[in-house]
Design an enzyme around this catalytic site. Sequence first.
Site, PDB file in Angstrom:
ATOM      1  N   HIS A  13      -9.656  13.762  21.658  1.00 37.13           N
ATOM      2  CA  HIS A  13     -10.413  14.987  21.927  1.00 37.13           C
ATOM      3  C   HIS A  13     -11.112  14.945  23.290  1.00 37.13           C
ATOM      4  O   HIS A  13     -11.019  15.887  24.074  1.00 37.13           O
ATOM      5  CB  HIS A  13     -11.452  15.230  20.830  1.00 37.13           C
ATOM      6  CG  HIS A  13     -10.861  15.646  19.536  1.00 37.13           C
ATOM      7  ND1 HIS A  13     -10.951  16.927  19.057  1.00 37.13           N
ATOM      8  CD2 HIS A  13     -10.159  14.946  18.601  1.00 37.13           C
ATOM      9  CE1 HIS A  13     -10.346  17.001  17.886  1.00 37.13           C
ATOM     10  NE2 HIS A  13      -9.854  15.813  17.599  1.00 37.13           N
ATOM     11  N   ASP A 112     -15.897  20.758  22.479  1.00 32.03           N
ATOM     12  CA  ASP A 112     -14.854  20.597  21.489  1.00 32.03           C
ATOM     13  C   ASP A 112     -15.203  21.516  20.327  1.00 32.03           C
ATOM     14  O   ASP A 112     -16.371  21.634  19.946  1.00 32.03           O
ATOM     15  CB  ASP A 112     -14.815  19.140  21.024  1.00 32.03           C
ATOM     16  CG  ASP A 112     -13.605  18.853  20.173  1.00 32.03           C
ATOM     17  OD1 ASP A 112     -13.572  19.363  19.021  1.00 32.03           O
ATOM     18  OD2 ASP A 112     -12.704  18.145  20.628  1.00 32.03           O
ATOM     19  N   THR A 134      -8.293  21.455  21.213  1.00 31.39           N
ATOM     20  CA  THR A 134      -7.287  20.744  21.997  1.00 31.39           C
ATOM     21  C   THR A 134      -6.042  20.322  21.216  1.00 31.39           C
ATOM     22  O   THR A 134      -4.978  20.216  21.806  1.00 31.39           O
ATOM     23  CB  THR A 134      -7.900  19.509  22.695  1.00 31.39           C
ATOM     24  OG1 THR A 134      -8.482  18.661  21.706  1.00 31.39           O
ATOM     25  CG2 THR A 134      -8.943  19.926  23.700  1.00 31.39           C
ATOM     26  N   HIS A 143      -7.359  22.686   9.230  1.00 30.70           N
ATOM     27  CA  HIS A 143      -8.823  22.545   9.174  1.00 30.70           C
ATOM     28  C   HIS A 143      -9.486  23.803   8.621  1.00 30.70           C
ATOM     29  O   HIS A 143     -10.399  23.723   7.805  1.00 30.70           O
ATOM     30  CB  HIS A 143      -9.390  22.208  10.553  1.00 30.70           C
ATOM     31  CG  HIS A 143      -9.131  20.816  10.974  1.00 30.70           C
ATOM     32  ND1 HIS A 143      -9.784  19.743  10.424  1.00 30.70           N
ATOM     33  CD2 HIS A 143      -8.283  20.306  11.889  1.00 30.70           C
ATOM     34  CE1 HIS A 143      -9.353  18.622  10.974  1.00 30.70           C
ATOM     35  NE2 HIS A 143      -8.440  18.946  11.868  1.00 30.70           N
TER      36      HIS A 143
END
Length: 159
Positions: A13, A112, A134, A143
Site C-alpha cells: 500500500h 490510503d 491502490t 472489502h
Amino acid sequence: MHVAVLAFPFGSHALSLVDLMLKLARVAQETRFSFLNTEKSNSSIFLAARVTLPDNIKAYIVADGVPLNRVFSGDPIERVELFIKEAPENFKTAMDMAVAETGRKISCLITDAFLSFAGSIAENLSIPWIPVWTPVPHSLSAHIYNDMIRQRYAQFSYS
C-alpha cells in the site's frame, strides 16, 4: 499548498502511494508533500528500495501503535489492529509536526482508502480528502461486501 499523504504501512500500500506522490511532486514542484508512514515501512521504501525524494517531499514517522515490550500472539492481523486503533491520533501528531516544520497548513489529504478516519480529519480541517485505492478493483468489492458475504455463507459448514 501543503499535501499530507497518509500511508497504510502494510503490504504494498505505502509503496503505491509513494509512486503516486512522486509523480504529483514532479508536476507540482511548488507544492509541499509530507509523507506520513511508520518507521519500518519508510525504511523499507526509502532505504531498501533506494527511493530518492525530491526537495518538495519529506517523510515523517508515524507511531505504529505497538506498545513497548509487546509480545505478539502470532496472529498476523494483530499488528494491523494495533496500528488502526492508534492511527487517528498518531497521524494527527505527525501532521502537526509537518505543519510546525514547514510553516504551512495542510491544504489537502491524500490517503490510503483503508484509513477511513482521514475523512473526519479532512472535514475538521475543512480541506479536501482524496482516498486512494491502490489494489486491483475486484479486491475493493471483496472489502465492501465482506460482511454480506460472511452473513450469506456462514450457514455452510466446511467440516
